[in-house]
Structures are given as structure tokens and as C-alpha cells.
Motif scaffolding. Structure first.
Motif, short mmCIF file in Angstrom:
data_model
loop_
_atom_site.label_atom_id
_atom_site.label_comp_id
_atom_site.label_asym_id
_atom_site.label_seq_id
_atom_site.Cartn_x
_atom_site.Cartn_y
_atom_site.Cartn_z
N MET A 1 0.84 -1.19 0.00
CA MET A 1 0.00 0.00 0.00
C MET A 1 0.88 1.24 0.00
N PRO A 2 0.36 2.39 -0.48
CA PRO A 2 1.18 3.61 -0.49
C PRO A 2 1.60 3.99 0.92
N THR A 3 2.87 4.36 1.05
CA THR A 3 3.38 4.71 2.37
C THR A 3 2.75 5.99 2.88
N ALA A 4 2.17 6.80 1.99
CA ALA A 4 1.60 8.09 2.40
C ALA A 4 0.17 7.95 2.93
N LYS A 5 -0.37 6.74 2.97
CA LYS A 5 -1.74 6.55 3.44
C LYS A 5 -1.88 7.12 4.84
N HIS A 6 -2.96 7.91 5.02
CA HIS A 6 -3.16 8.52 6.33
C HIS A 6 -3.62 7.47 7.33
N ARG A 7 -3.05 7.52 8.52
CA ARG A 7 -3.39 6.55 9.57
C ARG A 7 -3.93 7.28 10.79
N SER A 8 -4.75 6.56 11.54
CA SER A 8 -5.28 7.10 12.79
C SER A 8 -4.19 7.18 13.84
N LEU A 9 -4.47 7.92 14.91
CA LEU A 9 -3.58 7.94 16.06
C LEU A 9 -3.29 6.52 16.52
N TRP A 10 -4.33 5.68 16.56
CA TRP A 10 -4.17 4.32 17.09
C TRP A 10 -3.16 3.51 16.29
N LEU A 11 -3.25 3.59 14.96
CA LEU A 11 -2.33 2.80 14.13
C LEU A 11 -0.95 3.44 14.08
N GLN A 12 -0.88 4.75 14.24
CA GLN A 12 0.44 5.37 14.35
C GLN A 12 1.16 4.88 15.60
N GLU A 13 0.39 4.70 16.69
CA GLU A 13 1.00 4.23 17.93
C GLU A 13 1.27 2.73 17.92
N ALA A 14 0.35 1.95 17.33
CA ALA A 14 0.50 0.50 17.35
C ALA A 14 1.39 -0.01 16.23
N ARG A 338 -10.11 24.43 25.62
CA ARG A 338 -9.87 25.04 24.32
C ARG A 338 -8.39 25.18 23.97
N GLN A 339 -7.56 25.31 24.97
CA GLN A 339 -6.14 25.53 24.71
C GLN A 339 -5.39 24.24 24.39
N ALA A 340 -6.04 23.10 24.54
CA ALA A 340 -5.37 21.83 24.25
C ALA A 340 -5.13 21.69 22.75
N PRO A 341 -3.90 21.48 22.31
CA PRO A 341 -3.63 21.35 20.87
C PRO A 341 -4.27 20.08 20.30
N ILE A 342 -4.82 20.21 19.10
CA ILE A 342 -5.31 19.04 18.36
C ILE A 342 -4.12 18.50 17.56
N THR A 343 -3.69 17.29 17.87
CA THR A 343 -2.49 16.74 17.24
C THR A 343 -2.79 15.72 16.15
N HIS A 344 -3.97 15.12 16.17
CA HIS A 344 -4.32 14.08 15.20
C HIS A 344 -5.77 14.24 14.77
N ASP A 345 -6.03 13.94 13.52
CA ASP A 345 -7.42 13.83 13.06
C ASP A 345 -7.46 12.79 11.96
#
Length: 463
Positions: A1-14, A338-345
Motif C-alpha cells: 500500500m502507499p506509504t503516504a496513506k493517512h493513519r489514525s492515532l491508534w495505528l500510528q502508535e501500534a 480550548r487551549q489543548a492542541p489538536i495533534t491528530h485527526d
């Protein structure tokens, strides 16, 4: 699969690799499973538990967990919120059996995590069903009444003060607690299931997209570079099953979008939500949210991008505009964060049925191809039960699972596309107008209310 495929936080961690070999050439197997997510893997594990000698082959277009199983919110819920639908379909006795089976499934996931996936952060802190607008107060009335009649204490009513305390925010006005609910790290869970299946001798071919499924005689599953001939086949592809002609009017596909904050454990401690329950509101375009062991908030919202037939637009993978909309809902419910940064979507498609209960059925008259799809956003826990049903079906067993009410249950159909596609957009826009008005305490318009009523049943059976 393309290496650029977007992954969820969960799969980035696992992690997602290294992948197993893709299928090349032609082979035979006893049972072929199309889809390497929770449903496919629980089915494979169940088959091996019942009959270790059965040859099982899993075909996955991406990597195991690349679909809904690695993108969901990590809510491990029972079928108690759907108890009204279960009673209407099957009667009180079978509804109670299925609800209790779904509770037991949460125990089984906890046991699996302790044995094979301690990093999956399984936590049984309950599920809180809330109202965040006066119009949604007591949405749970009918299902709680039915559930209490069948099993007293299935839901625990809370005072407004208790709801605000357990949710960490006074924007939650009322609610009930279902204590069996849990949360889990979806990525670590599905990857551990993959490893366990491999240990038990299941053959898994990742990066292997199925192109054609033969229905007659011994089923033949054809891929880009090979084929598998099997005695029985299980289709467990979630939203991607909407392209099958037999399921075209039984499923429709809609997106769900999730954002995750940076770890903010101190802020969560301050509002009392560090280890609180998983939460949903009572909107049709439901918001669902939970915390993680590291102190992140994971906040999702269902119901925006709409598929047509088997086509799932790229916007179902990720959409920055919708992520912004989800973030605004998060800030509305938790203005103090509100001040918490959004790091993943990220986003993903959901395979919805009319009553939001799954389709466990045979695809063909010969009963050689079984399907387990239509989990409607609540598949993490119930997929264990579905795996037992599918395993018994393809193994030819005459038991409580192959004879369960959900197997070949009657289903209401949607109109065919493109009628459904156009109608779904009209209904969605009406729901948006209605729920915006309700959030502001304004009486919604009659047309918006009438069109909103055409939406299929959601995660919860609302009054």
C-alpha cells in the motif's frame, strides 16, 4: 500500500508492519475470510478455537486494522442501548440473551487484552449516555424501561450533578450510566488479534484486494494476482460490502470523523475526567468521546460524508474541514480545554443498517458465503458475538450461535441509489438544522423535524 496513506492515532502508535505477503497464485482453503478487522479476526480465532484443524485464510486489502477496526473511538459497548430494537425483532427472551452475550463479549475482550495485549489499555469505566440540550432530556426513557423490566440495573439513572461530575463538564445536563461499557486502544487490540491468529495457524494475506467473488459451486475469491477456492467464505469488509449487489439496499455508508488532543493529564485531573467513562450525546449526528491512558481526549462525530453504492469518496479517509467542525463541538462541550492542541485527526466510513443492528446472513442460496456487516458504529464489542455466529454458520454447527435471532433476521431496506444518495443529503441537512436549533434552545422548524424523522435508527434507541 502507499506509504503516504493517512493513519489514525491508534495505528500510528501500534504500527502497521511488516505486512504479511500478498496473495500471489492460486490456492485452496477450507474457509476464506474477506476482511482483516475485528469481525474477520474474531471469526478466524473462533473457528480455530472450535476446530483447530480447519484451514483458515484471511484476505485483507490494506493491513489488518486498516479499516474501521483501527479508526474507531475505542468504545467497547453492549447491545443494551439497542434493547428496544432487539425486543421488537426477536421478543424479550432472545433480546435478553443477545444483550447478555454482548456484555460477556466485553469480558472476553478484557481477558484477551490481559493475555495478549496489555498495551491495549482496556478499561471498564462504563458508558455514559447524556443529553447536552434540553430537547434531548430523557431520550433513553423507553429503552431503560424495557431493560429494567428484563434485567433490573442494566442502566443506572444519574442526577444532573453526577452527570456533570462524571463527564467533567456542566454542558452535560442529564444522563444514564451503563456500567458494562469499556474503552480500549483499537490499534493495539487489532494488531494483537492479528498476531494471535498467525500463532494459531491462520494464513493472512495483507495488501490483497478482492476483485471478484464467485457465488456458485465452491466459492472462488479472485484478487489482483491470484485466487482462493474455499468450501465456505465469510465477508467481513464493513463499509466496503456496500458494493455487493445483494446488500445494496440493506446498507448505506456515512463517515465518522475523530480528533485527538495532545496529552493533557493535569487538565483532565482538574475537571475530574482523567479516568472517566466513555460518553455519547443524544444527537442523531452523534458525538462520542473518551480519554486515553496518556491523558489525551479523543472526540468523534458521526454522519457527514455519504457514499453512493460501493463508492466511498476520498473525503471519508480524512477531511480537514470536518475535523474543524468536530473540534468546535469538542470546544462547545469542554470550553475549559480550548487551549489543548489538536495533534491528530482522521475519518472512516461506517456501514449503517436501518435499525443499526448488524447483518449476519447468507449471501447465496447455497449457503456457502456468509456475511457479517452493518455494525453501524458499534462493532468493537458486538464483533465478538458476530464472530461466534459466523464461525458456527460456516462450520455447519447447530448451536446457540447459528440459531441466534440475528442470523438471517428480517431487515428493512433503503431505497436504491441514486434516490437514496439524494434523499440522504436532504435528511442530513435537516438534521443539522434541527440539532443546531436544539443546541441553542430554539424550537426547530417543522420541515426539518419531519425530514429528520426519516433518518434510520442510531447507536441508541431514543424515545
Amino acid at each position: 500500500m502507499p506509504t503516504a496513506k493517512h493513519r489514525s492515532l491508534w495505528l500510528q502508535e501500534a504500527g502497521t508492519g511488516p505486512a504479511t505477503d500478498r496473495l500471489v497464485g492460486n490456492r485452496t482453503t477450507d474457509i476464506a475470510i474477506i476482511g482483516g478487522g475485528y469481525v474477520g479476526l474474531w471469526t478466524a480465532l473462533r473457528i480455530k478455537a472450535v476446530d483447530p484443524g480447519v484451514d483458515v485464510t484471511v484476505l485483507e486489502a490494506d493491513v489488518c486494522g486498516g479499516g474501521a477496526s483501527g479508526r474507531n473511538g475505542g468504545f467497547v459497548l453492549s447491545w443494551w442501548p439497542k434493547f428496544s430494537s432487539l425486543v421488537a425483532l426477536f421478543g424479550k427472551e432472545e433480546a435478553l440473551r443477545l444483550a447478555r452475550a454482548s456484555e460477556d463479549a466485553i469480558d472476553e475482550i478484557g481477558d484477551f487484552c490481559r493475555a495478549h495485549a496489555p498495551e491495549a489499555e482496556f478499561r471498564r469505566s462504563g458508558w455514559l449516555w447524556t443529553a447536552t440540550a434540553p430537547a434531548h432530556d430523557d431520550s433513553w426513557r423507553d429503552v431503560v424501561r424495557l431493560a429494567d423490566d428484563a434485567q433490573p440495573g442494566a442502566f443506572r439513572p444519574l442526577t444532573p450533578a453526577e452527570v456533570a461530575r462524571q463527564s467533567g463538564s456542566p454542558t452535560h445536563l442529564s444522563g444514564v450510566l451503563e456500567a458494562s461499557g469499556a474503552i480500549v486502544h483499537p490499534g493495539h487490540l487489532v494488531r494483537a488479534m492479528r498476531e494471535r491468529a498467525l500463532e494459531l495457524g491462520v494464513t493472512i494475506h495483507e495488501n490483497t484486494k478482492v476483485r471478484k467473488l464467485g457465488r456458485r459451486g465452491r466459492p472462488v475469491v479472485r484478487t489482483d494476482q491470484g485466487s482462493v477456492t474455499a468450501e465456505k467464505v465469510v465477508v467481513a469488509t464493513n463499509a466496503w460490502a456496500a458494493g455487493l449487489r445483494e446488500l445494496h439496499t440493506r446498507l448505506f455508508v456515512i463517515s465518522s470523523d475523530i480528533v485527538a488532543t495532545a496529552p493533557i493529564p493535569d487538565e483532565l485531573d482538574e475537571i475530574g475526567w482523567r479516568e472517566g467513562p466513555a460518553i455519547t450525546d443524544s444527537q442523531t449526528l452523534v458525538c462520542y468521546y473518551r480519554t486515553t491512558e496518556s491523558g489525551r481526549v479523543v472526540f468523534g462525530k458521526g454522519g457527514w460524508a455519504i457514499g453512493i453504492g460501493g463508492y466511498l469518496p476520498p473525503a471519508m479517509e480524512r477531511h480537514s474541514g470536518r475535523a474543524g467542525m468536530v473540534t468546535r463541538d469538542f470546544h462547545r462541550y469542554y470550553p475549559m480545554l480550548r487551549q489543548a492542541p489538536i495533534t491528530h485527526d482522521w475519518a472512516g466510513p461506517i456501514d449503517r443498517t436501518y435499525n443499526s443492528l448488524p447483518i449476519i446472513d447468507w449471501l447465496n442460496r447455497e449457503k456457502t458465503i456468509a456475511v457479517g456487516v452493518g455494525w453501524s458504529g458499534n462493532g468493537v464489542g458486538p464483533s465478538v458475538v458476530g464472530g461466534k455466529m459466523l464461525a458456527s454458520m460456516v462450520l455447519g454447527r447447530d448451536d446457540e450461535w447459528s440459531n441466534a435471532g440475528l442470523v438471517s433476521a428480517p431487515a428493512k431496506h433503503f431505497p436504491p441509489d441514486p434516490i437514496r444518495y439524494v434523499g440522504a443529503h436532504l435528511v442530513r441537512e435537516a438534521i443539522v438544522r434541527k440539532e443546531r436549533a436544539e443546541a441553542l434552545g430554539i424550537e426547530p422548524g417543522r420541515i426539518s423535524t419531519a425530514l429528520s424523522a426519516l433518518a434510520p435508527s442510531g447507536l441508541e434507541d431514543k424515545a
